[in-house]
Scaffold this active site. Structure first.
Site, PDB file in Angstrom:
ATOM      1  N   ASP A 108      45.375  27.629  36.560  1.00 29.94           N
ATOM      2  CA  ASP A 108      45.873  28.442  37.674  1.00 29.94           C
ATOM      3  C   ASP A 108      46.870  27.622  38.495  1.00 29.94           C
ATOM      4  O   ASP A 108      46.653  26.434  38.752  1.00 29.94           O
ATOM      5  CB  ASP A 108      44.700  28.911  38.551  1.00 29.94           C
ATOM      6  CG  ASP A 108      45.096  30.058  39.457  1.00 29.94           C
ATOM      7  OD1 ASP A 108      44.609  31.182  39.235  1.00 29.94           O
ATOM      8  OD2 ASP A 108      45.902  29.829  40.395  1.00 29.94           O
ATOM      9  N   ILE A 109      47.934  28.267  38.923  1.00 32.94           N
ATOM     10  CA  ILE A 109      48.990  27.578  39.668  1.00 32.94           C
ATOM     11  C   ILE A 109      48.522  27.186  41.081  1.00 32.94           C
ATOM     12  O   ILE A 109      49.078  26.265  41.688  1.00 32.94           O
ATOM     13  CB  ILE A 109      50.257  28.472  39.733  1.00 32.94           C
ATOM     14  CG1 ILE A 109      51.499  27.639  39.971  1.00 32.94           C
ATOM     15  CG2 ILE A 109      50.102  29.591  40.741  1.00 32.94           C
ATOM     16  CD1 ILE A 109      52.796  28.391  39.740  1.00 32.94           C
TER      17      ILE A 109
ATOM     18  N   GLN B 102      43.053  42.543  42.816  1.00 35.29           N
ATOM     19  CA  GLN B 102      43.703  42.024  41.603  1.00 35.29           C
ATOM     20  C   GLN B 102      45.198  41.886  41.887  1.00 35.29           C
ATOM     21  O   GLN B 102      45.864  42.859  42.224  1.00 35.29           O
ATOM     22  CB  GLN B 102      43.483  42.968  40.416  1.00 35.29           C
ATOM     23  CG  GLN B 102      44.129  42.460  39.127  1.00 35.29           C
ATOM     24  CD  GLN B 102      43.908  43.405  37.946  1.00 35.29           C
ATOM     25  OE1 GLN B 102      43.353  44.501  38.105  1.00 35.29           O
ATOM     26  NE2 GLN B 102      44.344  42.996  36.775  1.00 35.29           N
TER      27      GLN B 102
ATOM     28  N   HIS C 171      42.705  39.122  33.160  1.00 32.87           N
ATOM     29  CA  HIS C 171      42.468  37.679  33.092  1.00 32.87           C
ATOM     30  C   HIS C 171      41.087  37.362  33.619  1.00 32.87           C
ATOM     31  O   HIS C 171      40.567  38.039  34.513  1.00 32.87           O
ATOM     32  CB  HIS C 171      43.529  36.893  33.871  1.00 32.87           C
ATOM     33  CG  HIS C 171      43.731  37.373  35.281  1.00 32.87           C
ATOM     34  ND1 HIS C 171      44.444  38.518  35.589  1.00 32.87           N
ATOM     35  CD2 HIS C 171      43.315  36.862  36.469  1.00 32.87           C
ATOM     36  CE1 HIS C 171      44.476  38.682  36.900  1.00 32.87           C
ATOM     37  NE2 HIS C 171      43.770  37.700  37.455  1.00 32.87           N
ATOM     38  N   LEU C 172      40.515  36.318  33.034  1.00 29.09           N
ATOM     39  CA  LEU C 172      39.228  35.807  33.496  1.00 29.09           C
ATOM     40  C   LEU C 172      39.479  34.453  34.140  1.00 29.09           C
ATOM     41  O   LEU C 172      40.124  33.592  33.540  1.00 29.09           O
ATOM     42  CB  LEU C 172      38.291  35.653  32.288  1.00 29.09           C
ATOM     43  CG  LEU C 172      36.815  35.440  32.607  1.00 29.09           C
ATOM     44  CD1 LEU C 172      36.195  36.729  33.122  1.00 29.09           C
ATOM     45  CD2 LEU C 172      36.070  34.983  31.354  1.00 29.09           C
ATOM     46  N   HIS C 173      38.995  34.298  35.375  1.00 28.31           N
ATOM     47  CA  HIS C 173      39.049  32.992  36.030  1.00 28.31           C
ATOM     48  C   HIS C 173      37.821  32.201  35.594  1.00 28.31           C
ATOM     49  O   HIS C 173      36.694  32.728  35.647  1.00 28.31           O
ATOM     50  CB  HIS C 173      38.961  33.135  37.554  1.00 28.31           C
ATOM     51  CG  HIS C 173      40.074  33.900  38.204  1.00 28.31           C
ATOM     52  ND1 HIS C 173      41.077  33.301  38.921  1.00 28.31           N
ATOM     53  CD2 HIS C 173      40.326  35.236  38.258  1.00 28.31           C
ATOM     54  CE1 HIS C 173      41.900  34.223  39.412  1.00 28.31           C
ATOM     55  NE2 HIS C 173      41.465  35.410  39.021  1.00 28.31           N
TER      56      HIS C 173
ATOM     57  N   ASN D 249      38.933  40.048  38.492  1.00 27.57           N
ATOM     58  CA  ASN D 249      39.244  41.044  39.519  1.00 27.57           C
ATOM     59  C   ASN D 249      39.957  42.223  38.878  1.00 27.57           C
ATOM     60  O   ASN D 249      40.926  42.039  38.133  1.00 27.57           O
ATOM     61  CB  ASN D 249      40.137  40.418  40.595  1.00 27.57           C
ATOM     62  CG  ASN D 249      39.447  39.287  41.327  1.00 27.57           C
ATOM     63  OD1 ASN D 249      38.289  39.426  41.738  1.00 27.57           O
ATOM     64  ND2 ASN D 249      40.118  38.158  41.490  1.00 27.57           N
TER      65      ASN D 249
HETATM   66  P1  AMP Z   1      43.915  37.804  40.619  1.00 28.58           P
HETATM   67  O1  AMP Z   1      43.904  37.901  42.096  1.00 28.58           O
HETATM   68  O2  AMP Z   1      42.560  37.840  39.998  1.00 28.58           O
HETATM   69  O3  AMP Z   1      44.885  38.783  39.989  1.00 28.58           O
HETATM   70  O4  AMP Z   1      44.438  36.336  40.292  1.00 28.58           O
HETATM   71  C1  AMP Z   1      45.740  36.011  39.940  1.00 28.58           C
HETATM   72  C2  AMP Z   1      45.795  34.511  39.793  1.00 28.58           C
HETATM   73  O5  AMP Z   1      46.997  34.164  39.112  1.00 28.58           O
HETATM   74  C3  AMP Z   1      45.807  33.734  41.117  1.00 28.58           C
HETATM   75  O6  AMP Z   1      44.695  32.832  41.142  1.00 28.58           O
HETATM   76  C4  AMP Z   1      47.148  32.993  41.088  1.00 28.58           C
HETATM   77  O7  AMP Z   1      47.070  31.717  41.675  1.00 28.58           O
HETATM   78  C5  AMP Z   1      47.446  32.934  39.604  1.00 28.58           C
HETATM   79  N1  AMP Z   1      48.860  32.807  39.243  1.00 28.58           N
HETATM   80  C6  AMP Z   1      49.888  33.561  39.698  1.00 28.58           C
HETATM   81  N2  AMP Z   1      51.036  33.165  39.120  1.00 28.58           N
HETATM   82  C7  AMP Z   1      50.713  32.159  38.258  1.00 28.58           C
HETATM   83  C8  AMP Z   1      51.465  31.336  37.356  1.00 28.58           C
HETATM   84  N3  AMP Z   1      52.798  31.458  37.220  1.00 28.58           N
HETATM   85  N4  AMP Z   1      50.807  30.390  36.640  1.00 28.58           N
HETATM   86  C9  AMP Z   1      49.466  30.250  36.777  1.00 28.58           C
HETATM   87  N5  AMP Z   1      48.702  31.002  37.600  1.00 28.58           N
HETATM   88  C10 AMP Z   1      49.320  31.937  38.339  1.00 28.58           C
END
Ligand code: AMP
Length: 127
Positions: A35-36, A104, A110-112, A97
């Site tokens: 995750d970024i 979301q 995606h799975l965290h 989410n």
């Molecule tokens: P969600 O709120 O479950 O949709 O989570 C989206 C996740 O994507 C967040 O934790 C962001 O930090 C992550 N994210 C967004 N852009 C990027 C990216 N370019 N590379 C890696 N993670 C990202």
């Protein structure tokens, strides 16, 4: 089930190679990357390569091969990172989410995987 996949979302761009990512594992049907904006020492995102919007979309519309590959990849990542409780690891949390109530942000399933520190209780009550 009516899901409209937006192919301009950031994870679709990552899958097309238009945006860089910090890859953890890539398989035939699945990509995992860091995750970024990590919220824990371990914060890996696991995504299917197919165009699925959220978890229920994925598990109803994806092929068995995609679903098995995705889940096996989650297991492999947790094992590689040494966080599996069954192997002496300290544990982890998976979160997915879906939609507005869950906030979301990226409309590609995606799975965290979060770990590497005590994560507290699952949810804080907001009411
Ligand atoms: P969600 O709120 O479950 O949709 O989570 C989206 C996740 O994507 C967040 O934790 C962001 O930090 C992550 N994210 C967004 N852009 C990027 C990216 N370019 N590379 C890696 N993670 C990202």
């Amino acid at each position: 089930m009516a899901y409209d996949y937006d192919d301009q979302n950031v994870f679709a761009k990552i899958l097309r190679g238009e945006i860089p990512n910090s890859t953890v594992i890539e398989t035939e049907h699945t990509l995992a990357f860091n995750d970024i904006a990590p919220q824990a020492p371990v914060h890996v995102l696991v995504i299917p390569k197919g165009p699925y919007v959220c978890h229920d979309h994925f598990v109803t519309a994806a092929s068995d091969a995609e679903i098995v590959d995705f889940n096996r990849t989650v297991g492999r990542i947790c094992a590689d990172l040494g966080i599996c409780p069954g192997d002496g690891g300290a544990g982890y949390r998976t979160i997915s989410n879906s939609g507005a109530d869950a906030v979301q942000e990226v409309p590609h399933f995606h799975l965290h995987i979060l770990g590497g520190r005590p994560l507290g209780r699952m949810l804080e009550r907001a009411d």
